[in-house]
Motif scaffolding. Structure first.
Motif, PDB file in Angstrom:
ATOM      1  N   SER A   1     -25.707 -48.582  49.138  1.00  0.00           N
ATOM      2  CA  SER A   1     -24.797 -48.582  48.012  1.00  0.00           C
ATOM      3  C   SER A   1     -24.874 -49.946  47.344  1.00  0.00           C
ATOM      4  CB  SER A   1     -23.368 -48.304  48.480  1.00  0.00           C
ATOM      5  OG  SER A   1     -23.276 -47.040  49.099  1.00  0.00           O
ATOM      6  N   MET A   2     -24.492 -49.991  46.075  1.00  0.00           N
ATOM      7  CA  MET A   2     -24.604 -51.228  45.301  1.00  0.00           C
ATOM      8  C   MET A   2     -23.346 -51.456  44.473  1.00  0.00           C
ATOM      9  SD  MET A   2     -27.610 -52.504  46.029  1.00  0.00           S
ATOM     10  CE  MET A   2     -27.800 -53.717  44.720  1.00  0.00           C
ATOM     11  N   ASN A   3     -23.190 -52.703  44.020  1.00  0.00           N
ATOM     12  CA  ASN A   3     -22.014 -53.094  43.262  1.00  0.00           C
ATOM     13  C   ASN A   3     -22.384 -54.019  42.105  1.00  0.00           C
ATOM     14  OD1 ASN A   3     -19.462 -52.467  45.232  1.00  0.00           O
ATOM     15  ND2 ASN A   3     -21.234 -53.120  46.436  1.00  0.00           N
ATOM     16  N   TRP A   4     -21.471 -54.097  41.136  1.00  0.00           N
ATOM     17  CA  TRP A   4     -21.492 -55.139  40.118  1.00  0.00           C
ATOM     18  C   TRP A   4     -20.221 -55.972  40.261  1.00  0.00           C
ATOM     19  CZ3 TRP A   4     -25.557 -56.490  37.210  1.00  0.00           C
ATOM     20  CH2 TRP A   4     -26.574 -55.546  37.004  1.00  0.00           C
ATOM     21  N   VAL A   5     -20.387 -57.270  40.173  1.00  0.00           N
ATOM     22  CA  VAL A   5     -19.293 -58.241  40.260  1.00  0.00           C
ATOM     23  C   VAL A   5     -19.483 -59.238  39.125  1.00  0.00           C
ATOM     24  CG1 VAL A   5     -18.239 -60.069  41.685  1.00  0.00           C
ATOM     25  CG2 VAL A   5     -19.170 -58.008  42.775  1.00  0.00           C
TER      26      VAL A   5
ATOM     27  N   TYR B   1     -23.120 -60.300  38.337  1.00  0.00           N
ATOM     28  CA  TYR B   1     -23.943 -60.253  39.545  1.00  0.00           C
ATOM     29  C   TYR B   1     -24.070 -58.818  40.050  1.00  0.00           C
ATOM     30  CZ  TYR B   1     -22.797 -65.276  40.032  1.00  0.00           C
ATOM     31  OH  TYR B   1     -22.633 -66.626  39.832  1.00  0.00           O
ATOM     32  N   CYS B   2     -25.241 -58.458  40.500  1.00  0.00           N
ATOM     33  CA  CYS B   2     -25.342 -57.249  41.308  1.00  0.00           C
ATOM     34  C   CYS B   2     -25.311 -57.689  42.763  1.00  0.00           C
ATOM     35  CB  CYS B   2     -26.595 -56.436  40.992  1.00  0.00           C
ATOM     36  SG  CYS B   2     -28.172 -57.231  41.342  1.00  0.00           S
ATOM     37  N   ALA B   3     -24.754 -56.844  43.606  1.00  0.00           N
ATOM     38  CA  ALA B   3     -24.576 -57.209  45.001  1.00  0.00           C
ATOM     39  C   ALA B   3     -24.760 -55.979  45.881  1.00  0.00           C
ATOM     40  CB  ALA B   3     -23.189 -57.814  45.229  1.00  0.00           C
ATOM     41  N   ARG B   4     -25.505 -56.158  46.964  1.00  0.00           N
ATOM     42  CA  ARG B   4     -25.718 -55.055  47.895  1.00  0.00           C
ATOM     43  C   ARG B   4     -24.468 -54.833  48.722  1.00  0.00           C
ATOM     44  NH1 ARG B   4     -30.565 -55.069  52.313  1.00  0.00           N
ATOM     45  NH2 ARG B   4     -29.007 -56.207  53.546  1.00  0.00           N
ATOM     46  N   ASP B   5     -24.133 -53.569  48.913  1.00  0.00           N
ATOM     47  CA  ASP B   5     -22.921 -53.246  49.647  1.00  0.00           C
ATOM     48  C   ASP B   5     -23.143 -53.327  51.146  1.00  0.00           C
ATOM     49  OD1 ASP B   5     -20.771 -50.806  50.580  1.00  0.00           O
ATOM     50  OD2 ASP B   5     -20.159 -52.154  48.973  1.00  0.00           O
ATOM     51  N   PHE B   6     -22.108 -53.796  51.827  1.00  0.00           N
ATOM     52  CA  PHE B   6     -22.090 -53.845  53.290  1.00  0.00           C
ATOM     53  C   PHE B   6     -20.837 -53.111  53.728  1.00  0.00           C
ATOM     54  CE2 PHE B   6     -23.293 -55.700  57.338  1.00  0.00           C
ATOM     55  CZ  PHE B   6     -22.122 -55.593  58.053  1.00  0.00           C
ATOM     56  N   THR B   7     -21.019 -51.946  54.270  1.00  0.00           N
ATOM     57  CA  THR B   7     -19.866 -51.130  54.630  1.00  0.00           C
ATOM     58  C   THR B   7     -19.942 -50.705  56.073  1.00  0.00           C
ATOM     59  OG1 THR B   7     -19.629 -50.334  52.359  1.00  0.00           O
ATOM     60  CG2 THR B   7     -18.572 -49.046  54.083  1.00  0.00           C
TER      61      THR B   7
END
Lengths: 121, 112
Positions: free
Chosen positions: A33-37, A95-101
């Motif tokens: 999964s990925m995110n934008w911050v 920033y794009c950021a890789r998710d850690f879940t």
């Protein structure tokens, strides 16, 4: 090397649109999964959006809901953020950021270098 | 829109111990969600520093440690060094809005 590289930032007028891209390398992009911050100048970090590996689940912060759209192309190892109806307050480094879940964990383990978006008349 | 509250700044001399607090709510830290801590050095992107029960990515020294109690968490830095200077952010998941990740207000650490 695990890497995220954002692109597409620039100067836009209020009301305009912009599409950011994030190119992933060094890991199996389709597994994550990925995110934008974003981070406004001199300000703190603000989470904007999340997308699961299959694009099945997508979430947004209230500040961008209805204006921004997150998407991904696993074949191209790329994440996107379509930004519409831009406002001055959208000025920030994105920033794009890789998710850690995990079971009770939701964070970001890999970050890109960021791309600057300026919204001004 | 920060939901987690941190002190704006902390400072210490080289070798000293400093702590940064992160105060949340019953919907995030108080609900048992892990707290993540990031370090942002001047002009660079944030980097994951430590999370959960003192889990550190490769390369992060054990001078950095965390604790949690109720709706608050803390990051401790022992043996403060000049290259620890930067902005520190806590972050957690917030169950009040589905999918929501929330950040702290950020703390600037200055090495005197």
């Amino acid at each position: 090397e695990v890497q995220l590289v954002e692109s597409g930032g620039g100067l836009k007028h209020p009301g305009g649109s912009l599409r950011l891209s994030c190119a992933a390398s060094g890991f199996t992009f389709s597994d994550y999964s990925m995110n934008w911050v974003r981070q406004a100048p001199g300000k703190g970090l603000e989470w904007l959006s999340y997308i699961t590996s299959s694009s099945r689940n997508i979430y947004y912060a209230d500040s961008v809901k209805g204006r921004f759209t997150i998407s991904r192309d696993n074949a191209k190892n790329s994440l996107y953020l379509q930004m519409n109806s831009l406002r001055a307050e959208d000025t920030a480094v994105y920033y794009c950021a890789r998710d850690f879940t995990g079971l009770r964990s939701s964070g970001f383990d890999i970050w890109g270098q960021g791309t600057m978006v300026t919204v001004s008349s | 829109q920060s939901v987690l509250t941190q002190p704006p700044s902390v400072s210490g001399a080289p070798g000293q111990r400093v702590t940064i607090s992160c105060t949340g709510r019953s919907s995030n830290i108080g609900a048992g969600y892990d707290v993540f801590w990031y370090l942002q050095l001047p002009g660079t992107a944030p980097k994951l520093l430590i999370y959960g029960n003192n889990n550190r990515p490769s390369g992060v020294p054990d001078r950095f440690s965390v604790s949690k109690s109720g709706t608050s968490a803390s990051l401790a830095i022992t043996g403060l060094q000049a290259d620890d200077e930067g902005d520190y952010y806590c972050q957690s998941y917030d169950s009040s809005v589905i999918g929501s990740r929330v950040f702290g207000t950020g703390t600037k650490v200055t090495v005197l």
